[in-house]
Design a protein around this motif. Structure first.
Motif, mmCIF file in Angstrom:
data_model
loop_
_atom_site.group_PDB
_atom_site.id
_atom_site.type_symbol
_atom_site.label_atom_id
_atom_site.label_comp_id
_atom_site.label_asym_id
_atom_site.label_seq_id
_atom_site.Cartn_x
_atom_site.Cartn_y
_atom_site.Cartn_z
ATOM 1 N N VAL A 130 0.867 -1.175 0.000
ATOM 2 C CA VAL A 130 0.000 0.000 0.000
ATOM 3 C C VAL A 130 0.906 1.227 0.000
ATOM 4 N N TYR A 131 0.601 2.175 -0.887
ATOM 5 C CA TYR A 131 1.436 3.366 -1.036
ATOM 6 C C TYR A 131 0.647 4.642 -0.776
ATOM 7 N N ARG A 132 1.382 5.676 -0.390
ATOM 8 C CA ARG A 132 0.831 7.026 -0.242
ATOM 9 C C ARG A 132 1.474 7.875 -1.336
ATOM 10 N N TYR A 133 0.681 8.741 -1.950
ATOM 11 C CA TYR A 133 1.158 9.624 -3.009
ATOM 12 C C TYR A 133 0.606 11.029 -2.808
ATOM 13 N N GLN A 143 -3.307 16.736 -3.262
ATOM 14 C CA GLN A 143 -3.776 16.109 -2.028
ATOM 15 C C GLN A 143 -3.059 14.790 -1.773
ATOM 16 N N THR A 144 -2.989 14.426 -0.505
ATOM 17 C CA THR A 144 -2.407 13.144 -0.124
ATOM 18 C C THR A 144 -3.451 12.063 -0.368
ATOM 19 N N VAL A 145 -3.032 11.009 -1.065
ATOM 20 C CA VAL A 145 -3.928 9.898 -1.369
ATOM 21 C C VAL A 145 -3.229 8.583 -1.051
ATOM 22 N N TYR A 146 -4.029 7.552 -0.871
ATOM 23 C CA TYR A 146 -3.530 6.217 -0.562
ATOM 24 C C TYR A 146 -4.035 5.258 -1.634
ATOM 25 N N TYR A 147 -3.107 4.522 -2.230
ATOM 26 C CA TYR A 147 -3.428 3.559 -3.281
ATOM 27 C C TYR A 147 -3.544 2.180 -2.649
ATOM 28 N N ILE A 148 -4.738 1.591 -2.767
ATOM 29 C CA ILE A 148 -5.016 0.280 -2.173
ATOM 30 C C ILE A 148 -5.495 -0.662 -3.270
ATOM 31 N N PRO A 149 -4.654 -1.615 -3.693
ATOM 32 C CA PRO A 149 -5.136 -2.618 -4.636
ATOM 33 C C PRO A 149 -6.038 -3.588 -3.886
ATOM 34 N N VAL A 150 -7.332 -3.342 -3.934
ATOM 35 C CA VAL A 150 -8.288 -4.041 -3.084
ATOM 36 C C VAL A 150 -8.343 -5.531 -3.354
ATOM 37 N N TYR A 151 -8.374 -5.930 -4.603
ATOM 38 C CA TYR A 151 -8.469 -7.349 -4.924
ATOM 39 C C TYR A 151 -7.415 -7.708 -5.958
ATOM 40 N N GLN A 152 -7.040 -8.931 -5.964
ATOM 41 C CA GLN A 152 -5.973 -9.402 -6.825
ATOM 42 C C GLN A 152 -6.454 -9.737 -8.239
ATOM 43 N N CYS A 153 -7.689 -10.089 -8.379
ATOM 44 C CA CYS A 153 -8.110 -10.571 -9.698
ATOM 45 C C CYS A 153 -9.587 -10.316 -9.941
ATOM 46 N N ASP A 192 -11.772 -8.795 -12.148
ATOM 47 C CA ASP A 192 -12.545 -7.599 -12.467
ATOM 48 C C ASP A 192 -12.832 -6.669 -11.284
ATOM 49 N N PHE A 193 -12.108 -6.800 -10.207
ATOM 50 C CA PHE A 193 -12.251 -5.865 -9.106
ATOM 51 C C PHE A 193 -11.277 -4.714 -9.303
ATOM 52 N N ALA A 194 -11.675 -3.521 -8.928
ATOM 53 C CA ALA A 194 -10.850 -2.340 -9.130
ATOM 54 C C ALA A 194 -10.119 -1.948 -7.845
ATOM 55 N N SER A 195 -8.965 -1.327 -8.016
ATOM 56 C CA SER A 195 -8.225 -0.792 -6.881
ATOM 57 C C SER A 195 -8.950 0.455 -6.370
ATOM 58 N N GLN A 196 -8.476 0.974 -5.241
ATOM 59 C CA GLN A 196 -9.063 2.189 -4.686
ATOM 60 C C GLN A 196 -7.985 3.220 -4.433
ATOM 61 N N LEU A 197 -8.341 4.468 -4.676
ATOM 62 C CA LEU A 197 -7.516 5.599 -4.307
ATOM 63 C C LEU A 197 -8.370 6.421 -3.357
ATOM 64 N N SER A 249 -10.901 4.815 -8.883
ATOM 65 C CA SER A 249 -10.281 3.491 -9.024
ATOM 66 C C SER A 249 -9.338 3.607 -10.216
ATOM 67 N N PRO A 250 -8.041 3.766 -9.965
ATOM 68 C CA PRO A 250 -7.112 4.011 -11.073
ATOM 69 C C PRO A 250 -6.864 2.831 -11.991
ATOM 70 N N ASP A 251 -7.128 1.619 -11.530
ATOM 71 C CA ASP A 251 -6.904 0.454 -12.383
ATOM 72 C C ASP A 251 -7.795 -0.689 -11.931
ATOM 73 N N GLY A 252 -7.783 -1.763 -12.706
ATOM 74 C CA GLY A 252 -8.627 -2.906 -12.411
ATOM 75 C C GLY A 252 -10.001 -2.742 -13.036
ATOM 76 N N GLY A 253 -10.945 -3.523 -12.599
ATOM 77 C CA GLY A 253 -12.283 -3.495 -13.172
ATOM 78 C C GLY A 253 -12.344 -4.255 -14.485
ATOM 79 N N LEU A 254 -13.478 -4.182 -15.149
ATOM 80 C CA LEU A 254 -13.677 -4.924 -16.395
ATOM 81 C C LEU A 254 -12.677 -4.540 -17.475
ATOM 82 N N SER A 255 -12.379 -3.256 -17.579
ATOM 83 C CA SER A 255 -11.475 -2.786 -18.633
ATOM 84 C C SER A 255 -10.006 -2.884 -18.240
#
Length: 107
Positions: free
Chosen positions: A39-42, A47-57, A59-64, A74-80
């Motif tokens: 888990v990273y902070r950017y 603004q300060t944000v935290y990147y949390i890759p919520v699920y590994q696989c 079609d689940f999306a990460s969270q910022l 959600s910067p990545d993950g999901g169906l696309s």
């Protein structure tokens, strides 16, 4: 004499929001990912944000999330694989990367 048996490797930086702490606790209850999760902070758009890759696989999306636990996007993950489309510039414009936590368990 007081004796403490805590694990320093699980100590999170001061100011880490409760929602980030909660997600890390959920991750620690699940099987270890390969590679293990981090888990990273950017700094993103001022603004300060935290990147949390919520699920590994699957079609689940990460969270910022911001410091107040508001979901920014959600910067990545999901169906696309590209998240929810609300922050397509996150990877290119984020800065000041700080590792908040990493899973040190063995896969």
């Amino acid at each position: 004499m007081a004796v403490s048996f805590g694990c320093d490797r699980d100590r999170l930086p001061k100011g880490t929001p409760q929602c980030v702490r909660d997600e890390i606790e959920k991750i620690k209850q699940a099987p270890v990912w390969n590679p293990p999760l981090k888990v990273y902070r950017y700094l993103y758009k001022g603004q300060t944000v935290y990147y949390i890759p919520v699920y590994q696989c699957c079609d689940f999306a990460s969270q910022l999330v911001d410091e107040n636990c508001n979901v920014v996007c959600s910067p990545d993950g999901g169906l696309s694989g590209r998240g929810d489309g609300r922050c397509p510039d996150f990877t290119a414009t984020r800065s000041n990367e700080k590792l908040v936590w990493q899973d040190t368990r063995k896969p």
